[in-house]
Motif scaffolding. Structure first.
Motif, PDB file in Angstrom:
ATOM      1  N   GLU A  77       1.345  -1.286   0.209  1.00 38.77           N
ATOM      2  CA  GLU A  77      -0.080  -0.117  -0.052  1.00 38.77           C
ATOM      3  C   GLU A  77       0.815   1.040  -0.103  1.00 38.77           C
ATOM      4  O   GLU A  77       1.804   1.584   0.486  1.00 38.77           O
ATOM      5  N   GLU A  78       0.140   2.389  -0.216  1.00 42.33           N
ATOM      6  CA  GLU A  78       0.707   3.376  -0.197  1.00 42.33           C
ATOM      7  C   GLU A  78       1.406   4.096   0.858  1.00 42.33           C
ATOM      8  O   GLU A  78      -0.032   4.217   1.640  1.00 42.33           O
ATOM      9  N   PRO A  79       2.391   4.691   1.605  1.00 40.85           N
ATOM     10  CA  PRO A  79       2.507   4.891   2.659  1.00 40.85           C
ATOM     11  C   PRO A  79       1.466   6.354   3.693  1.00 40.85           C
ATOM     12  O   PRO A  79       1.339   6.337   4.208  1.00 40.85           O
ATOM     13  N   CYS A  80       0.537   6.787   2.445  1.00 43.69           N
ATOM     14  CA  CYS A  80      -0.122   7.999   3.020  1.00 43.69           C
ATOM     15  C   CYS A  80      -1.432   7.810   2.598  1.00 43.69           C
ATOM     16  O   CYS A  80      -1.285   8.947   1.137  1.00 43.69           O
ATOM     17  N   ASP A  81      -2.209   6.745   2.569  1.00 48.54           N
ATOM     18  CA  ASP A  81      -3.421   7.067   2.418  1.00 48.54           C
ATOM     19  C   ASP A  81      -3.913   8.616   2.696  1.00 48.54           C
ATOM     20  O   ASP A  81      -4.049   8.886   4.099  1.00 48.54           O
ATOM     21  N   GLY A  82      -4.681   8.832   2.154  1.00 46.63           N
ATOM     22  CA  GLY A  82      -5.235  10.035   2.472  1.00 46.63           C
ATOM     23  C   GLY A  82      -6.448  10.323   3.592  1.00 46.63           C
ATOM     24  O   GLY A  82      -6.626  10.697   4.729  1.00 46.63           O
ATOM     25  N   VAL A  83      -7.394   9.486   3.216  1.00 51.22           N
ATOM     26  CA  VAL A  83      -8.400   9.147   4.672  1.00 51.22           C
ATOM     27  C   VAL A  83      -8.366   9.198   5.613  1.00 51.22           C
ATOM     28  O   VAL A  83      -7.997   9.443   6.911  1.00 51.22           O
ATOM     29  N   TRP A  84      -6.951   7.878   5.733  1.00 47.38           N
ATOM     30  CA  TRP A  84      -6.373   7.188   6.327  1.00 47.38           C
ATOM     31  C   TRP A  84      -5.634   8.724   7.382  1.00 47.38           C
ATOM     32  O   TRP A  84      -5.459   9.128   9.009  1.00 47.38           O
ATOM     33  N   LEU A  85      -5.201   9.180   7.176  1.00 51.34           N
ATOM     34  CA  LEU A  85      -4.323  10.441   8.168  1.00 51.34           C
ATOM     35  C   LEU A  85      -5.095  11.133   8.249  1.00 51.34           C
ATOM     36  O   LEU A  85      -4.499  12.240   9.509  1.00 51.34           O
ATOM     37  N   ILE A  86      -6.359  11.702   7.909  1.00 50.98           N
ATOM     38  CA  ILE A  86      -7.395  12.798   8.241  1.00 50.98           C
ATOM     39  C   ILE A  86      -7.755  12.521   9.370  1.00 50.98           C
ATOM     40  O   ILE A  86      -7.623  12.901  10.709  1.00 50.98           O
ATOM     41  N   GLU A  87      -8.410  11.091   9.702  1.00 52.22           N
ATOM     42  CA  GLU A  87      -8.538  10.537  10.653  1.00 52.22           C
ATOM     43  C   GLU A  87      -7.437   9.962  11.731  1.00 52.22           C
ATOM     44  O   GLU A  87      -7.840  10.848  12.572  1.00 52.22           O
ATOM     45  N   ALA A  88      -5.949   9.785  11.365  1.00 50.99           N
ATOM     46  CA  ALA A  88      -5.173   9.959  12.421  1.00 50.99           C
ATOM     47  C   ALA A  88      -4.739  11.104  12.699  1.00 50.99           C
ATOM     48  O   ALA A  88      -4.764  11.563  13.643  1.00 50.99           O
ATOM     49  N   ALA A  89      -4.608  12.410  12.053  1.00 54.29           N
ATOM     50  CA  ALA A  89      -3.969  13.811  12.552  1.00 54.29           C
ATOM     51  C   ALA A  89      -6.002  14.255  13.654  1.00 54.29           C
ATOM     52  O   ALA A  89      -5.602  14.351  15.219  1.00 54.29           O
ATOM     53  N   ASP A  90      -6.420  13.631  13.139  1.00 54.89           N
ATOM     54  CA  ASP A  90      -8.122  14.295  14.110  1.00 54.89           C
ATOM     55  C   ASP A  90      -7.980  13.626  14.787  1.00 54.89           C
ATOM     56  O   ASP A  90      -8.303  14.197  16.516  1.00 54.89           O
ATOM     57  N   LEU A  91      -7.834  12.158  15.264  1.00 56.57           N
ATOM     58  CA  LEU A  91      -7.464  10.904  16.616  1.00 56.57           C
ATOM     59  C   LEU A  91      -6.233  12.060  17.773  1.00 56.57           C
ATOM     60  O   LEU A  91      -6.961  11.834  18.574  1.00 56.57           O
ATOM     61  N   ILE A  92      -5.160  12.081  17.379  1.00 53.78           N
ATOM     62  CA  ILE A  92      -4.174  12.900  17.829  1.00 53.78           C
ATOM     63  C   ILE A  92      -4.093  14.265  18.297  1.00 53.78           C
ATOM     64  O   ILE A  92      -4.066  14.922  19.285  1.00 53.78           O
ATOM     65  N   THR A  93      -5.242  14.902  17.512  1.00 48.59           N
ATOM     66  CA  THR A  93      -5.323  16.418  17.717  1.00 48.59           C
ATOM     67  C   THR A  93      -6.111  16.414  18.542  1.00 48.59           C
ATOM     68  O   THR A  93      -5.938  16.916  20.223  1.00 48.59           O
ATOM     69  N   SER A  94      -7.796  15.863  18.600  1.00 53.13           N
ATOM     70  CA  SER A  94      -8.456  15.020  20.200  1.00 53.13           C
ATOM     71  C   SER A  94      -7.735  14.759  20.872  1.00 53.13           C
ATOM     72  O   SER A  94      -7.693  15.344  22.661  1.00 53.13           O
ATOM     73  N   MET A  95      -7.159  13.645  21.173  1.00 52.12           N
ATOM     74  CA  MET A  95      -6.414  13.660  22.442  1.00 52.12           C
ATOM     75  C   MET A  95      -5.312  14.152  23.382  1.00 52.12           C
ATOM     76  O   MET A  95      -5.324  14.921  24.584  1.00 52.12           O
ATOM     77  N   LEU A  96      -4.794  15.407  21.991  1.00 51.96           N
ATOM     78  CA  LEU A  96      -3.373  15.999  22.564  1.00 51.96           C
ATOM     79  C   LEU A  96      -4.247  16.776  23.275  1.00 51.96           C
ATOM     80  O   LEU A  96      -3.191  17.659  24.432  1.00 51.96           O
ATOM     81  N   ALA A  97      -4.991  17.889  23.021  1.00 56.60           N
ATOM     82  CA  ALA A  97      -5.794  18.861  23.513  1.00 56.60           C
ATOM     83  C   ALA A  97      -6.534  18.364  24.849  1.00 56.60           C
ATOM     84  O   ALA A  97      -6.941  19.351  25.281  1.00 56.60           O
ATOM     85  N   ARG A  98      -6.050  17.382  25.790  1.00 53.93           N
ATOM     86  CA  ARG A  98      -6.989  17.156  26.312  1.00 53.93           C
ATOM     87  C   ARG A  98      -6.050  16.476  27.236  1.00 53.93           C
ATOM     88  O   ARG A  98      -5.762  16.534  28.331  1.00 53.93           O
ATOM     89  N   MET A  99      -4.505  16.985  27.028  1.00 57.73           N
ATOM     90  CA  MET A  99      -3.395  17.038  27.877  1.00 57.73           C
ATOM     91  C   MET A  99      -3.196  17.992  28.168  1.00 57.73           C
ATOM     92  O   MET A  99      -3.376  19.072  27.789  1.00 57.73           O
ATOM     93  N   PRO A 100      -3.261  18.160  29.734  1.00 59.55           N
ATOM     94  CA  PRO A 100      -2.687  18.986  30.397  1.00 59.55           C
ATOM     95  C   PRO A 100      -2.019  20.036  30.086  1.00 59.55           C
ATOM     96  O   PRO A 100      -1.136  19.279  29.375  1.00 59.55           O
ATOM     97  N   ASP A 101      -1.675  21.511  30.921  1.00 60.35           N
ATOM     98  CA  ASP A 101      -0.260  22.043  29.830  1.00 60.35           C
ATOM     99  C   ASP A 101       0.567  21.566  29.503  1.00 60.35           C
ATOM    100  O   ASP A 101       1.484  22.103  29.308  1.00 60.35           O
ATOM    101  N   ARG A 102       1.212  21.404  30.904  1.00 59.72           N
ATOM    102  CA  ARG A 102       2.625  21.116  31.423  1.00 59.72           C
ATOM    103  C   ARG A 102       3.348  19.467  30.249  1.00 59.72           C
ATOM    104  O   ARG A 102       3.670  19.626  29.882  1.00 59.72           O
ATOM    105  N   TYR A 103       2.142  19.104  29.810  1.00 60.71           N
ATOM    106  CA  TYR A 103       2.288  17.593  29.083  1.00 60.71           C
ATOM    107  C   TYR A 103       2.241  17.672  27.595  1.00 60.71           C
ATOM    108  O   TYR A 103       3.273  17.963  26.993  1.00 60.71           O
ATOM    109  N   ARG A 104       1.157  18.981  27.151  1.00 61.50           N
ATOM    110  CA  ARG A 104       1.504  18.742  26.129  1.00 61.50           C
ATOM    111  C   ARG A 104       2.322  19.363  24.680  1.00 61.50           C
ATOM    112  O   ARG A 104       2.092  18.696  23.471  1.00 61.50           O
ATOM    113  N   PRO A 105       3.209  20.470  25.059  1.00 62.52           N
ATOM    114  CA  PRO A 105       4.011  20.449  24.217  1.00 62.52           C
ATOM    115  C   PRO A 105       5.272  19.991  23.410  1.00 62.52           C
ATOM    116  O   PRO A 105       4.871  19.649  22.587  1.00 62.52           O
TER     117      PRO A 105
END
Length: 215
Positions: free
Chosen positions: A132-160
């Motif tokens: 498979e191609e390493p950068c599937d567009g749908v997968w990247l969007i879903e992964a980016a959304d998931l990671i963004t959502s998870m990191l947004a919930r991290m306390p400020d001292r961990y997030r950066p």
């Protein structure tokens, strides 16, 4: 300073060299421009390319891993630089190795065997090459959304720190090392290590909650 440039980094003074051959860059800044564009130095890239080739090739071809790595490094130095800075250098190099240089090596070996009248077992030549191609567009969007959502919930001292550890870009997914994150954030690697160790259990809990919510 971050080696992986997004839109806010495109006013960097090295942007004038994007898309141009490295040998047009003044010698005294060539190594810095290369590392800024690719996100790693040539030694790091060559070592990683060799490990990628070792994983991708069958045992009988692994003696040529260093040749694959050398040709990858050779092309990165001699061909024009990318038109934008590479965001995830490991994904970029792995794609280069697996989808290009390893296949080139196998095709060359197959042609030599055919010329000699020998049987060609090309399907067995690639041990770990992904189809498979390493950068599937749908997968990247879903992964980016998931990671963004998870990191947004991290306390400020961990997030950066965690925002620099876990990255999803058009080059693919990357998990940066402690030393890379320390260099990007200009903080001691011991601080990054401590924050990562303390925050990882929390991130796992958040990930489990996010995945349950998405199910």
């Amino acid at each position: 300073m971050s080696m992986q440039a997004d839109g806010c980094e495109m006013d960097h003074p090295y942007t004038e060299w994007l898309g141009r051959p490295l040998d047009t860059v003044p010698r005294n800044v060539q190594s810095r421009v290369f590392e800024w564009v690719f996100g790693a130095n040539l030694v790091e890239i060559t070592r990683f390319a060799e490990s990628c080739a070792r994983r991708a090739l069958s045992p009988r071809l692994r003696a040529q891993c260093d040749d694959v790595a050398s040709r990858v490094a050779h092309d990165l130095v001699l061909k024009p630089l990318p038109s934008r800075p590479v965001q995830n250098w490991r994904a970029y190099v792995e794609h280069n190795v697996e989808r290009w240089k390893v296949k080139e090596l196998v095709r060359r070996e197959g042609a030599q065997k055919r010329d000699a009248g020998r049987r060609v077992d090309s399907p067995d030549a690639l041990a770990g090459l992904r189809s498979e191609e390493p950068c599937d567009g749908v997968w990247l969007i879903e992964a980016a959304d998931l990671i963004t959502s998870m990191l947004a919930r991290m306390p400020d001292r961990y997030r950066p720190v965690f925002q620099e550890i876990f990255v999803v870009s058009t080059d693919g997914y990357d998990r940066r090392t402690i030393m890379e994150v320390a260099r990007i954030l200009s903080i001691p690697d011991g601080t990054v290590r401590r924050i990562s160790s303390e925050g990882m259990p929390l991130l796992r809990d958040i990930a489990r909650e996010e995945l349950r919510a998405a199910a």
